[in-house]
Design an enzyme around this catalytic site. Structure first.
Site, PDB file in Angstrom:
ATOM      1  N   GLU A  14       0.829  -1.204   0.000  1.00 57.82           N
ATOM      2  CA  GLU A  14       0.000   0.000   0.000  1.00 57.82           C
ATOM      3  C   GLU A  14       0.864   1.255   0.000  1.00 57.82           C
ATOM      4  O   GLU A  14       0.541   2.254  -0.654  1.00 57.82           O
ATOM      5  CB  GLU A  14      -0.930  -0.029   1.229  1.00 57.82           C
ATOM      6  CG  GLU A  14      -2.116   0.883   1.119  1.00 57.82           C
ATOM      7  CD  GLU A  14      -3.193   0.559   2.167  1.00 57.82           C
ATOM      8  OE1 GLU A  14      -3.792  -0.538   2.081  1.00 57.82           O
ATOM      9  OE2 GLU A  14      -3.382   1.365   3.080  1.00 57.82           O
ATOM     10  N   GLU A  50       2.064   1.675  -3.383  1.00 56.80           N
ATOM     11  CA  GLU A  50       0.946   2.141  -4.210  1.00 56.80           C
ATOM     12  C   GLU A  50       0.741   3.650  -4.015  1.00 56.80           C
ATOM     13  O   GLU A  50       0.541   4.395  -4.977  1.00 56.80           O
ATOM     14  CB  GLU A  50      -0.330   1.367  -3.842  1.00 56.80           C
ATOM     15  CG  GLU A  50      -1.517   1.717  -4.728  1.00 56.80           C
ATOM     16  CD  GLU A  50      -2.819   1.050  -4.285  1.00 56.80           C
ATOM     17  OE1 GLU A  50      -2.807   0.303  -3.288  1.00 56.80           O
ATOM     18  OE2 GLU A  50      -3.847   1.309  -4.938  1.00 56.80           O
ATOM     19  N   CYS A  72      -8.282  -1.957   4.341  1.00 62.97           N
ATOM     20  CA  CYS A  72      -8.152  -3.128   5.238  1.00 62.97           C
ATOM     21  C   CYS A  72      -9.450  -3.474   5.930  1.00 62.97           C
ATOM     22  O   CYS A  72      -9.614  -4.577   6.423  1.00 62.97           O
ATOM     23  CB  CYS A  72      -7.144  -2.896   6.354  1.00 62.97           C
ATOM     24  SG  CYS A  72      -5.879  -1.774   5.967  1.00 62.97           S
ATOM     25  N   SER A  75      -7.457   1.866  -2.105  1.00 64.50           N
ATOM     26  CA  SER A  75      -6.248   1.102  -2.410  1.00 64.50           C
ATOM     27  C   SER A  75      -6.670  -0.246  -2.983  1.00 64.50           C
ATOM     28  O   SER A  75      -7.646  -0.850  -2.521  1.00 64.50           O
ATOM     29  CB  SER A  75      -5.443   0.890  -1.132  1.00 64.50           C
ATOM     30  OG  SER A  75      -4.525  -0.170  -1.320  1.00 64.50           O
ATOM     31  N   LYS A  99     -15.262  -9.555   8.199  1.00 65.74           N
ATOM     32  CA  LYS A  99     -14.227 -10.420   7.621  1.00 65.74           C
ATOM     33  C   LYS A  99     -14.832 -11.730   7.123  1.00 65.74           C
ATOM     34  O   LYS A  99     -14.317 -12.362   6.210  1.00 65.74           O
ATOM     35  CB  LYS A  99     -13.144 -10.714   8.661  1.00 65.74           C
ATOM     36  CG  LYS A  99     -12.285  -9.513   9.014  1.00 65.74           C
ATOM     37  CD  LYS A  99     -11.218  -9.247   7.980  1.00 65.74           C
ATOM     38  CE  LYS A  99     -10.502  -7.932   8.232  1.00 65.74           C
ATOM     39  NZ  LYS A  99      -9.769  -7.454   7.072  1.00 65.74           N
ATOM     40  N   GLU A 116     -16.064 -10.811   3.833  1.00 65.23           N
ATOM     41  CA  GLU A 116     -14.929 -10.569   2.941  1.00 65.23           C
ATOM     42  C   GLU A 116     -14.352 -11.885   2.414  1.00 65.23           C
ATOM     43  O   GLU A 116     -14.076 -12.032   1.224  1.00 65.23           O
ATOM     44  CB  GLU A 116     -13.849  -9.786   3.696  1.00 65.23           C
ATOM     45  CG  GLU A 116     -12.677  -9.350   2.828  1.00 65.23           C
ATOM     46  CD  GLU A 116     -11.553  -8.716   3.636  1.00 65.23           C
ATOM     47  OE1 GLU A 116     -11.269  -9.196   4.757  1.00 65.23           O
ATOM     48  OE2 GLU A 116     -10.951  -7.745   3.156  1.00 65.23           O
ATOM     49  N   GLU A 131     -14.262 -12.490  -5.381  1.00 67.71           N
ATOM     50  CA  GLU A 131     -12.928 -12.102  -5.853  1.00 67.71           C
ATOM     51  C   GLU A 131     -11.809 -12.776  -5.072  1.00 67.71           C
ATOM     52  O   GLU A 131     -10.654 -12.773  -5.509  1.00 67.71           O
ATOM     53  CB  GLU A 131     -12.703 -10.586  -5.679  1.00 67.71           C
ATOM     54  CG  GLU A 131     -13.739  -9.672  -6.283  1.00 67.71           C
ATOM     55  CD  GLU A 131     -14.869  -9.370  -5.312  1.00 67.71           C
ATOM     56  OE1 GLU A 131     -15.877 -10.110  -5.375  1.00 67.71           O
ATOM     57  OE2 GLU A 131     -14.775  -8.443  -4.504  1.00 67.71           O
ATOM     58  N   CYS A 191     -10.207  -1.717  14.811  1.00 70.50           N
ATOM     59  CA  CYS A 191     -10.532  -3.146  14.972  1.00 70.50           C
ATOM     60  C   CYS A 191     -10.676  -3.561  16.432  1.00 70.50           C
ATOM     61  O   CYS A 191     -11.395  -4.507  16.752  1.00 70.50           O
ATOM     62  CB  CYS A 191      -9.459  -4.003  14.327  1.00 70.50           C
ATOM     63  SG  CYS A 191      -9.150  -3.552  12.629  1.00 70.50           S
TER      64      CYS A 191
END
Lengths: 395, 596
Positions: free
Chosen positions: B283, B286, B310, B330, B369, B372, B377, B526
């Site tokens: 990142e 990036e 994230c 990102s 999560k 996710e 993907e 988190c």
């Protein structure tokens, strides 16, 4: 004691048509604010929606607030079962209601007013809009910066509760708020707001026109003035009647009953059922130190004769409340379901008759702990019916 | 000083600040008034009515959570009247509630259960309303389950979703006996604007909202001799897990957690912090690439500010609410998904196990999560990158089931490879942590010097404030980065989606410009995630935050690029940040979603 049947005195103030509305308004608006407030306080006018809060005090508290934005709202969400007088007032003498709002706006400094109209009264809108346009022209002539809009409700009974009404107007779900704060301090859009019933505003016009004394001359002690009653049920002459406060239920029944009256429901489903044996001892008016056993009412008087089952009556009310509770607070949402299912279970013999006593205790809890007047007042009809017609609940 | 108000509660005089509620005043006297709809994180509802108290001179009881104190007030919190009413209210709630405590997911963690035990509701004989209710149970989402039969309609979830998260996936619908908490046209949580953040779960007092549990699946995998079960643990789990196992808030239990995971039978216990460090490499590069494109190449199309990716709750939020900003996100996968992709490629090769025989489990402070890991993907390894996601709470359940005395465990170390982590990886668990870790690395790459903050602690990005801003002047750049000389790198950090909403609006309206923004869906980051132990409020979040920073301070390596395993993974496998291979495995794309 006289034995001749007394005919109750019919009053003709509210619906009496009035050609000089503009002049009355011009005179009222030219008076100092304090004088108007004194006049309203001295008249003894109390809210005609049912709760009976002193109108003058409401106006005074809002006038005293230093906030810049304030609102005047006419509560026309007439939803109490058995009440239909606001509809008549709005369709026959809307200018009186609008004038009351304008004077209230003048003394409080509000520049915006709303009529919260019950969704089912949508048919009144075109005429009412016409009246409002005419009225705005009058206000322009008189130089008062005040505009009135109609806000149409969507059919929920709870939105007649003032704080739920504000929520509804703000585009939210109609749920009552916590109190305090009260509307005079924190109402629509959290601004100081006077919210009055249709009839209350119409009476304020009468007071402004004739003065406080003429209003005080009517009624008794803590319950001054006249009141518009919606009379329905087992009566040969149902309809709208303007009568003096302070009559006994007996006087009322003598005048309006069919000769076989068993009970009268005063104040709609959220009010009290008066059985025959209490007719003479119960007066119609606001509870006060001086009036004794007195029942307030938004004007609904439902007359039941001996052919009616009080079980059915109560079942009907509870069915209504179970559906019309907003559902947010526990005692009201669940309490109403328990009461409805409870009386049905007793009737079917699935619960012992002593279960009625448990339900009576439950209504006491609802009265003490429900968030708003809806949940608190379910106890009124429940206890007055179960206490007086217990056998009809069982057999 | 604000005005003080004198009142008495149960005959005890007390003087408190004006504006406090009766409930708060009673707390000062150490008098507990039971509550259900009340939560410190949320606005006052006053709808359950369990907290009613008696006020002398008032013929009704008042809700103590919603009633401000007033001068001379006399309150009784425990009169016969109060107790009888409370008991009635609890009984009423129980009649609408499917009472199957022993079969309930929240058994032992339910506030209604606790209250009915306290009030000894043993002979409740009101009519059971449940059979006529037609309650729905929504088990479609891979992350969150909603069981209306457990709901007490306190609206804590509704207020959470609206106030803390600005999402509004759930709201009240219908009225009276049919009033319920519902979604857009009663669709499944999986088909609406829900971000799966799970804040509704941590704010729910009962079992109406719970995570979808994968505990049994993980037990099955562990028991299967033919598969190799690898587990990764997120940064915030090691400072939250102890709370669920009898230790105080903010207890650091990293070593014990690793020991427990080994005893549970995982074949390899590894660390998400490793891929947090990897995220920084990818990142950070990036970001620098985007800056170069904007500043050197004059590319006006480049999407800035770049936003972190994230937090899967935030990712789904932006997909629903600000799809026009998806290019700003990102392209890096989250540390969990980077780990998953490497587990079935790099790691599999390293230990010489076929990837189809690897089951990859993650322990997360998060419910999003779970969603996710199930995104279509997330199969770049050729397999599902992460097979099962467990919350901190679910891990605690497994530890209890296995009969492990957690407190007594000796500390153990993560396995290798993919088990070495740095302080930079750990602070991913707290709001501002990704920013801080990124700055520690990027600044050093660009200038060759450490960030100019004492002990590497970039204090402006720390703390529980909703929106934090920081800027760092870049000077003395190395030759290849001299296009950044003199640039003031502007950053913003938010936690809780309500604040993300505020930040995005400010960016959209042009009121604010940034280069880099860190957004975490949950309050506190988190550590306050939807998969963390109950109960939570800011006091708890602060303790967890202190624990994370302690963990960082106590690690020998505190910068991602110095993690030897990171150096190794690039040498042996990925080549360099943003290489073709890392693009394939570690980066992803996003989709526009509906507004409801």
């Amino acid at each position: 004691m006289t034995t001749t049947k007394k005919q109750l005195h019919r009053i003709d103030l509210i619906f009496k048509n009035d050609e000089d509305c503009k002049e009355i308004l011009r005179k009222a608006l030219s008076k100092p604010n304090q004088e108007i407030i004194n006049e309203m306080v001295n008249s003894g006018l109390k809210g005609r929606g049912g709760a009976g809060f002193p109108t003058g005090l409401k106006w005074k508290l809002t006038a005293e607030s230093k906030e810049k934005d304030k609102y005047v709202i006419c509560n026309a969400d007439e939803g109490e079962p058995g009440t239909f007088k606001d509809r008549e007032i709005l369709s026959r003498v809307p200018h009186k209601v609008l004038s009351g709002m304008a004077v209230c706006a003048k003394i409080t400094g509000a520049r915006k007013g709303f009529i919260y109209l019950r969704g089912e009264y949508k048919f009144l809108v075109p005429e009412l809009k016409k009246e409002i346009r005419k009225f705005h022209d009058i206000l322009d002539d008189l130089g008062l910066d005040f505009r009135v809009e109609i806000f149409l409700g969507s059919g929920a009974y709870i939105c007649g509760e003032e704080s739920a009404l504000f929520e509804s107007m703000e585009g939210k779900r109609g749920e009552p708020r916590n109190k305090p704060p009260f509307p005079t301090e924190c109402g629509y859009l959290n601004k100081p707001t006077v919210i009055n019933n249709v009839e209350t505003l119409a009476h304020s016009y009468t007071i402004l026109k004739f003065g406080a004394q003429k209003f005080r001359d009517l009624g008794v002690k803590d319950s001054r003035g006249s009141k518009v009653f919606s009379v329905s049920g087992d009566t040969p002459i149902p309809g709208i009647y303007e009568l003096e406060l302070g009559m006994t239920v007996q006087d009322f029944v003598d005048d309006f009953g069919d000769g076989d009256t068993k009970a009268v429901q005063v104040g709609g489903a959220s009010g009290f059922l008066v059985p025959r044996k209490r007719f003479a001892k119960t007066t119609i008016g606001y509870q006060g130190k001086l009036t004794g056993i007195s029942l307030p009412t938004g004007g609904s008087m439902m007359i039941f004769n001996s052919s009616r089952s009080m079980y059915n009556v109560l079942n009907n009310y509870l069915d209504f409340f179970e559906e019309e509770s907003c559902g947010q607070c526990t005692p009201c949402r669940v309490g109403c379901q328990q009461l409805l299912k409870g009386i049905r279970a007793v009737k079917r013999g699935e619960k012992p008759t002593s279960y009625l006593d448990k339900l009576m205790k439950l209504t006491e809890t609802m009265k003490l702990t429900a968030k708003c007047g809806l949940g608190q007042s379910v106890a009124n009809s429940f206890s007055s019916i179960v206490e007086n017609f217990r056998e009809e609940m069982i057999y | 000083m604000s005005n003080m108000v004198n009142l008495s509660i149960n005959g005890i005089a007390v003087s408190v600040k004006e504006g406090l509620t009766i409930l708060e005043a009673a707390e000062k006297l150490h008098i507990k008034i039971p509550t259900l709809c009340y939560h410190k994180d949320l606005c006052i509802a006053g709808n359950c009515r369990v907290c009613v108290v008696e006020q002398t001179g008032n013929n009704k009881l008042v809700a103590s959570c919603a009633t401000p104190v007033s001068e001379g007030m006399e309150i009784n919190t425990n009169s016969l009247k109060v107790r009888n009413c409370r008991k009635h209210i609890i009984e009423l709630l129980l009649t609408e509630h499917r009472e199957e405590c022993t079969k309930c997911y929240r058994n032992g963690h339910c506030e209604l259960q606790e209250l009915s035990a306290e009030f000894q509701i043993t002979n409740q004989d009101f009519i059971d309303l449940v059979p006529d209710k037609n309650y729905t149970v929504d088990r479609i989402s891979p992350a969150i389950e909603k069981d209306d039969s457990k709901c007490i309609r306190c609206q804590r979830c509704v207020r959470t979703c609206a106030e803390i998260q600005s999402v509004g996936a759930i709201a009240v619908s219908h009225k009276g006996s049919e009033m319920k908490i519902s979604t857009f046209f009663d669709r499944s949580l999986d088909e609406v604007v829900c971000t799966n953040c799970g804040q509704c779960i941590v704010h729910c007092p009962t079992g109406a909202l719970t995570e979808k549990s994968y505990v049994e699946k993980v037990w099955d995998a562990i028991a299967d001799p033919d598969v190799h079960v690898v587990v990764q643990t997120a940064p915030a789990v090691r400072i939250g897990l102890g709370e669920e196992l009898g230790l105080g808030s903010g207890t650091r239990v990293t070593g014990k957690m690793v020991a427990a995971l080994k005893r549970l039978g995982f074949d390899s216990v590894l660390d998400t912090d490793f891929t947090a460090d990897l995220t920084i490499m990818e990142e950070g590069t990036e970001l620098l690439t985007r800056l170069k494109r904007a500043l050197v190449d004059g590319d006006t199309e480049v999407a800035l500010p770049m936003a972190t990716s994230c937090s899967p709750g935030w990712v789904k939020y932006i997909e629903h609410k600000y799809p026009e900003y998806l290019p700003n996100l990102s392209t890096c996968k989250s540390p969990q998904q980077m780990f998953g992709a490497l587990a079935k490629t790099y790691y599999a090769k390293n230990i010489d196990v076929e990837p189809q025989n690897i089951v990859s489990v993650s322990i997360m402070p998060c419910t999003a999560k779970k969603f996710e890991a199930n995104r279509p993907e997330m199969k770049d390894s050729g397999y599902k990158d992460v097979d099962y996601v467990l919350t901190t709470r679910e891990l605690a359940v497994m530890i209890k089931q296995a009969g492990i005395e957690f407190e007594k465990l000796n500390d153990e170390h993560f396995d290798s490879i993919m088990g070495v982590s740095t302080g930079a990886g750990v602070i991913f668990g707290v709001t501002g942590g990704v920013m801080e870790a990124a700055l520690r690395t990027a600044y050093e790459i660009v200038t060759g010097r450490e960030v100019p903050f004492d002990n590497l602690e970039i204090t402006p990005v720390r703390g529980l404030a909703g929106v934090k801003e920081a800027s760092i002047q870049i000077t003395g750049t190395k030759k290849e980065w001299n296009f950044l000389e003199g640039v003031e790198l502007k950053c913003a950090i938010t936690n809780g989606l309500q604040n993300a909403h505020k930040l995005m609006e400010a960016i959209k309206n042009g009121e604010r410009t940034y280069h880099f923004i860190e957004i975490m869906a949950c309050p506190g980051g988190c550590l306050g995630g939807g998969g963390q132990p109950f109960p939570v409020d800011n006091e708890v979040r602060l303790k967890r935050m202190q624990a994370i920073y302690e963990e960082d301070r106590n690690l020998p390596i505190r910068k991602s690029h110095e993690n030897p395993e990171i150096v190794q993974v690039y040498q042996d496998f990925l080549e360099e940040p943003l290489s073709h291979k890392s693009h394939k495995l570690l980066h992803t794309s996003y989709v526009k979603r509906e507004q409801y």
